[in-house]
Design an enzyme around this catalytic site. Sequence first.
Site, short mmCIF file in Angstrom:
data_model
loop_
_atom_site.label_atom_id
_atom_site.label_comp_id
_atom_site.label_asym_id
_atom_site.label_seq_id
_atom_site.Cartn_x
_atom_site.Cartn_y
_atom_site.Cartn_z
N LYS A 41 116.56 63.02 45.72
CA LYS A 41 117.92 63.49 45.44
C LYS A 41 117.88 64.82 44.69
O LYS A 41 117.01 65.05 43.83
CB LYS A 41 118.66 62.44 44.62
CG LYS A 41 120.16 62.70 44.44
CD LYS A 41 120.83 61.54 43.74
CE LYS A 41 122.32 61.77 43.52
NZ LYS A 41 122.97 60.63 42.84
N SER A 116 126.96 58.78 44.87
CA SER A 116 126.68 60.19 45.09
C SER A 116 125.36 60.45 45.80
O SER A 116 125.07 61.58 46.19
CB SER A 116 126.67 60.94 43.74
OG SER A 116 125.64 60.44 42.89
N SER A 140 125.88 54.74 42.38
CA SER A 140 125.56 55.83 43.29
C SER A 140 124.31 55.64 44.12
O SER A 140 124.00 56.45 44.98
CB SER A 140 125.45 57.16 42.52
OG SER A 140 126.72 57.56 42.08
#
Length: 435
Positions: A41, A116, A140
């Site tokens: 990420k 996210s 997330s």
Amino acid sequence: MAEEQSLAAEETGSEYNAFVTETTIEGADDGPLSGKTVAVKDNISTQGVRTTCGSAMLADYVPPYDATVVRRLKDAGATIVGKTNMDEFGMGSTTETSAFGPAENPAAPGRVPGGSSGGSAAAVAGGLADLALGTDTGGSIRNPAAFCGVVGIKPTYGLVSRYGLVAYANSLEQIGPLAPTVEEAAALLDVVAGPDEHDATTRDAAANSDYASAADGDVEGTTIGVPTELVEGADEGVRETFEAALDDLRDQGAETVEVSLPSVETAVQAYYVVAMSEASSNLARYDGVRYGVSGGYEGNWNESFADAREEGFGEEVKRRVLLGTYALSAGYHDKYYAKAQDARAWIQQDFDEAFQEADVLASPTMPVPPFELGESLDDPLQLYLADANTVPVNLANLPAISVPAGETDGLPVGLQFVGPAFGERAVIRAGSALE
């Protein structure tokens, strides 16, 4: 050791828009992840490869060091294949707030991949990487795992080092794995978990747990608590899929009992007060001087800072910073932030009582199937409420896993197992029983 990359990591328009930056960071010659590709990420620092947090504010930021989890990936022989798309600074549930455009859902075309960590889930679901790392502040990892039909683990707070993670809300967030199967996710957790001298919040309890061996699918004699508050508000199709998964677990020898978590009714409100308050403090460093785009040097410093933030931050980040600053301001701290922390303590107490009756708790991961792209952007409040099943876990600092439970109208549905603190083996075992 790993081969260091140049500063000119390639910017791409990757498949599913899953990556902000595609690159190749080779790991050690051998190790438990040798031959595996891992997507990371884009809020986790990678030395020599830009780390944008999905924001125009950090579009050209290149960290001078690796996060602890990245170093552990490289030492384990993994090949890092890129930095994944995400909601800006982790603020969103759909990956649509990214400054680099929304990611797409390989498992449900035309739908969001969740957020996210949507790019990480899309990379795994779309076969662009074997495994991925995401971060979970209020769901997330679990949200995109559910929406993309993959497995995601949110570890106990303190299990995985946050050194090198660009902070959103320090007291809530954790780095964790996404993978096609529970065993693969657990094996990745084995690599990144453990105490770290660079992160004082990590615990010795995280060492040498062999999580992958817990993915044996044996739930004979396991008591699964079902919190009514986390089931009643779910979409009918999601609820039916969840109940069918519980029937499967009962057929395998598990027992289900009804439990109550009355304080979770305040969880979303408490979570957003705490998270936005911490975000307003953390994002104060992006002023165009220390970090971020320049706001120019004419006029006074306040105007320069404001110009930098106006240019660098997206609408959702601005909204959360403003709300968090308000909650911490003189005259309102006790009215909002202090009460949110009280609610957090009540939620932890409710979980403690529930675990006196059950080994793990189960609920739908998300109360709804994946949204259509663009559907939720005009109603941020409804988007916040969609986090109702995931945020209590972060407030209580507990471990949880989302595993595919089936589909409703052809759309993926995830089932969430929650365990007591450092009870990762219990949730991994329960999750593997559904595969």
